[in-house]
Scaffold this motif. Structure first.
Motif, PDB file in Angstrom:
ATOM      1  N   LEU A 257      -1.111  -5.954   3.168  1.00 25.80           N
ATOM      2  CA  LEU A 257      -1.384  -7.383   3.019  1.00 25.80           C
ATOM      3  C   LEU A 257      -0.103  -8.211   3.102  1.00 25.80           C
ATOM      4  O   LEU A 257      -0.045  -9.222   3.818  1.00 25.80           O
ATOM      5  CB  LEU A 257      -2.091  -7.646   1.678  1.00 25.80           C
ATOM      6  N   GLU A 260       1.307  -8.034   6.776  1.00 24.44           N
ATOM      7  CA  GLU A 260       0.496  -8.749   7.768  1.00 24.44           C
ATOM      8  C   GLU A 260       0.611 -10.266   7.623  1.00 24.44           C
ATOM      9  O   GLU A 260       0.544 -10.997   8.609  1.00 24.44           O
ATOM     10  CB  GLU A 260      -0.979  -8.330   7.669  1.00 24.44           C
ATOM     11  N   LEU A 261       0.774 -10.738   6.392  1.00 19.60           N
ATOM     12  CA  LEU A 261       0.890 -12.189   6.164  1.00 19.60           C
ATOM     13  C   LEU A 261       2.274 -12.714   6.533  1.00 19.60           C
ATOM     14  O   LEU A 261       2.451 -13.911   6.742  1.00 19.60           O
ATOM     15  CB  LEU A 261       0.569 -12.514   4.701  1.00 19.60           C
ATOM     16  N   SER A 262       3.260 -11.826   6.611  1.00 16.05           N
ATOM     17  CA  SER A 262       4.629 -12.269   6.909  1.00 16.05           C
ATOM     18  C   SER A 262       5.071 -11.920   8.327  1.00 16.05           C
ATOM     19  O   SER A 262       6.029 -12.491   8.837  1.00 16.05           O
ATOM     20  CB  SER A 262       5.613 -11.653   5.905  1.00 16.05           C
ATOM     21  N   ASP A 269      -5.070 -10.184  11.992  1.00 14.59           N
ATOM     22  CA  ASP A 269      -4.686 -11.572  11.732  1.00 14.59           C
ATOM     23  C   ASP A 269      -5.391 -12.117  10.487  1.00 14.59           C
ATOM     24  O   ASP A 269      -6.472 -12.702  10.561  1.00 14.59           O
ATOM     25  CB  ASP A 269      -5.016 -12.432  12.951  1.00 14.59           C
ATOM     26  N   LEU A 270      -4.745 -11.918   9.325  1.00 11.88           N
ATOM     27  CA  LEU A 270      -5.325 -12.393   8.065  1.00 11.88           C
ATOM     28  C   LEU A 270      -5.269 -13.916   7.955  1.00 11.88           C
ATOM     29  O   LEU A 270      -5.914 -14.493   7.071  1.00 11.88           O
ATOM     30  CB  LEU A 270      -4.597 -11.750   6.877  1.00 11.88           C
ATOM     31  N   ARG A 271      -4.529 -14.565   8.863  1.00  5.56           N
ATOM     32  CA  ARG A 271      -4.457 -16.032   8.835  1.00  5.56           C
ATOM     33  C   ARG A 271      -5.788 -16.672   9.239  1.00  5.56           C
ATOM     34  O   ARG A 271      -5.969 -17.876   9.093  1.00  5.56           O
ATOM     35  CB  ARG A 271      -3.334 -16.526   9.752  1.00  5.56           C
ATOM     36  N   ARG A 274      -7.609 -18.971   6.922  1.00  4.73           N
ATOM     37  CA  ARG A 274      -7.288 -20.391   6.718  1.00  4.73           C
ATOM     38  C   ARG A 274      -8.487 -21.265   7.093  1.00  4.73           C
ATOM     39  O   ARG A 274      -8.604 -22.401   6.657  1.00  4.73           O
ATOM     40  CB  ARG A 274      -6.077 -20.788   7.568  1.00  4.73           C
TER      41      ARG A 274
END
Length: 519
Positions: A257, A260-262, A269-271, A274
């Motif tokens: 996690l 993947e977010l950084s 694509d955890l973004r 949003r």
């Protein structure tokens, strides 16, 4: 990658296959084949174990290996589609599914079958989300609801057909054919879709491979799936094996996690979270599918274990759940866009809740017609559930994000189903033990008239009579545990309605992409 990805035009904008109907049949056939294989082997496990000289415990890995590999491959869909293109990925994955199905059918040992099933599950991972993305792309915006309704119908009907078809094939032919039937179907689907979508414009990137994300995903999801599958057998956290696997899963998924977010070019694509509608729709889908999966798991088990049904008759008793979705799917697809998707899904969850509460009142004398009737009524909820929730969660994704979003949502839904299976099995066993203990408190050899009744039950044999009485208490306790879980599921389905209303219109697939970044 910025926090707000620019809204891109649909990659296949303006493209239409020579025959939309033929292309739809090919896509639907591939999806049906892949979803069917999640359950078709379930009723055949005793036969497979016997033929390959394996234990029933080893045979369960035929199911587990497929589930673990599928769960791992699902989130890779977005990256793979960007790297190779959606059409090419679909054709390759479908042909690979054909080859691995052939390997399953030719397996001569349990080890070979489990390995083949693991490979089959891995190549099956991208098939459902890519099918969803391609199906949406070949229909004009106003008809996308119909495409999603077709896919929703397949998602519901295929797992129901699996045990019935698997049992029939195993009884009348041989277990190998539950895998070999995929060969002609898969070749047909790959050839049809490949030729129909030839010339489809696609946006292909060359993203670098996110090795840290891939390794932590494989280890984390693999360990988590093993915890869920082995937990009941190993007595959960009383087992060192489960504790170690849980620690591995938590650490790996935490690193996954954070990474993947950084990372600038993540493999998952955890973004996408949003987007407001993707968040709300995915949350509703995961919890609802977990509850739905619990129903689908418990009903055949209860019918066989406590009601004495055979596998085929248990399948026939539960099958009516698929009748109304098949009939209503075209109508839902055609007219759903006229209504608020949140309202349609809310009606669905009311029906799913109602039928759960009805089952919470079942007893050991309930007849076939009553069981099948409740399953039929539940079909209304199923028909109105999948398509609206799918449309909500896809509604504010742009064209490039649909495959990735579908893969991520399906991955979480798959994990939700696995978690529900383990939790439901454990809770049922736990509540059964509690009810058994409570019921036996009121049964004593010193209770007036009890010895006479037990002797009468055993035709003068006290030990035989006591065994018969204990068997009755076992079934009664199991029934009471069954009722408890369905009472809980009834309230769970009602609670999901709150998640739906966190989403905001418009709900046309991909419609909200332009403004999604502000959600």
């Amino acid at each position: 990658m910025s926090a707000q990805a620019p809204a891109l035009p649909q990659p296949a904008a303006g493209f239409a296959p020579p025959s939309v109907a033929l292309c739809t049949i090919g896509l639907a056939m591939a999806s049906f084949m892949q979803v069917l294989d999640t359950t078709i082997a379930n009723v055949s496990l005793p036969t497979i174990a016997g033929n390959l000289g394996a234990s029933s415990q080893q045979a369960t890995w035929v199911i587990t290996s497929f589930a673990v590999s599928t769960a791992i491959a699902l989130p890779l869909t977005g990256w793979l589609s960007r790297r190779f293109g959606e059409r090419r990925l679909f054709v390759w994955a479908t042909l690979a599914f054909v080859i691995t199905s052939l390997l399953c059918g030719l397996a001569q040992s349990m080890g070979m079958l489990v390995l083949s099933r693991a490979l089959q599950g891995f190549v099956a991972g991208p098939m459902y989300p890519i099918t969803q993305s391609l199906l949406v792309s070949i229909y004009p915006r106003e008809k996308r609801g119909q495409a999603l309704a077709l896919l929703a119908m397949i998602t519901v009907v295929a797992p129901i057909c699996g045990p019935i078809l698997g049992g029939w094939i195993t009884d009348n032919y041989s277990w190998e054919w539950i895998f070999l039937i995929n060969v002609p179907l898969g070749i047909f689907a790959a050839l049809v879709v490949g030729s129909q979508l030839k010339g489809r414009p696609e946006h292909i990137d060359t993203p670098k491979m996110d090795y840290v994300g891939l390794v932590t995903l494989v280890i984390g999801v693999g360990a988590l799936q093993l915890v869920l599958d082995l937990g009941n057998d190993e007595d959960w956290f009383a087992s060192t094996k489960i504790v170690v696997l849980s620690c591995v899963a938590v650490v790996s998924l935490a690193v996954f996690l954070i990474w993947e977010l950084s990372d600038k070019d993540p493999i998952v694509d955890l973004r996408l979270f949003r987007h407001r509608n993707f968040r709300a729709g995915t949350l509703a889908m995961v919890v609802a599918y977990a509850a739905f999966f619990s129903v689908a798991l418990m009903m055949p088990l209860w019918l066989q274990r406590d009601m004495g049904y055979t596998a085929i008759w248990a399948g026939l008793a539960t099958a009516p759940i698929g009748v109304l979705p098949v009939i209503l799917a075209p109508l839902v697809g055609k007219y759903a866009s006229r209504y608020d998707m949140r309202m349609l899904a809310s009606i669905a969850f009311v029906f799913l809740s109602l039928t759960s509460f009805m089952r919470s009142g079942f007893n050991l004398q309930v007849d076939f017609q009553h069981v099948a009737g409740v399953q039929l009524i539940m079909g209304v909820g199923v028909a109105l559930f999948f398509m609206p929730v799918l449309q909500i969660l896809l509604s504010d994704l742009d064209g490039r994000e649909i495959a990735a979003g579908s893969g991520l949502a399906t991955f979480l839904r798959t994990l939700g189903g696995s978690f529900a299976a383990s939790l439901t099995t454990w809770l049922w066993a736990h509540r059964t033990q509690q009810h058994h203990a409570h019921l036996t408190e009121h049964v004593s050899a010193y209770t007036p008239g009890m010895q006479e009744q037990v002797l009468a039950m055993g035709h003068g044999d006290l030990q035989h009579g006591a065994a018969l009485l204990n068997n009755i208490i076992d079934h009664q306790a199991s029934q009471m545990g069954f009722n408890d879980i369905f009472y809980l599921l009834g309230w769970t389905f009602l609670a999901i309605i709150a998640f739906l209303w966190l989403a905001k219109p418009p709900f046309g697939a991909g419609a909200g992409a332009a403004s999604a970044g502000g959600h």
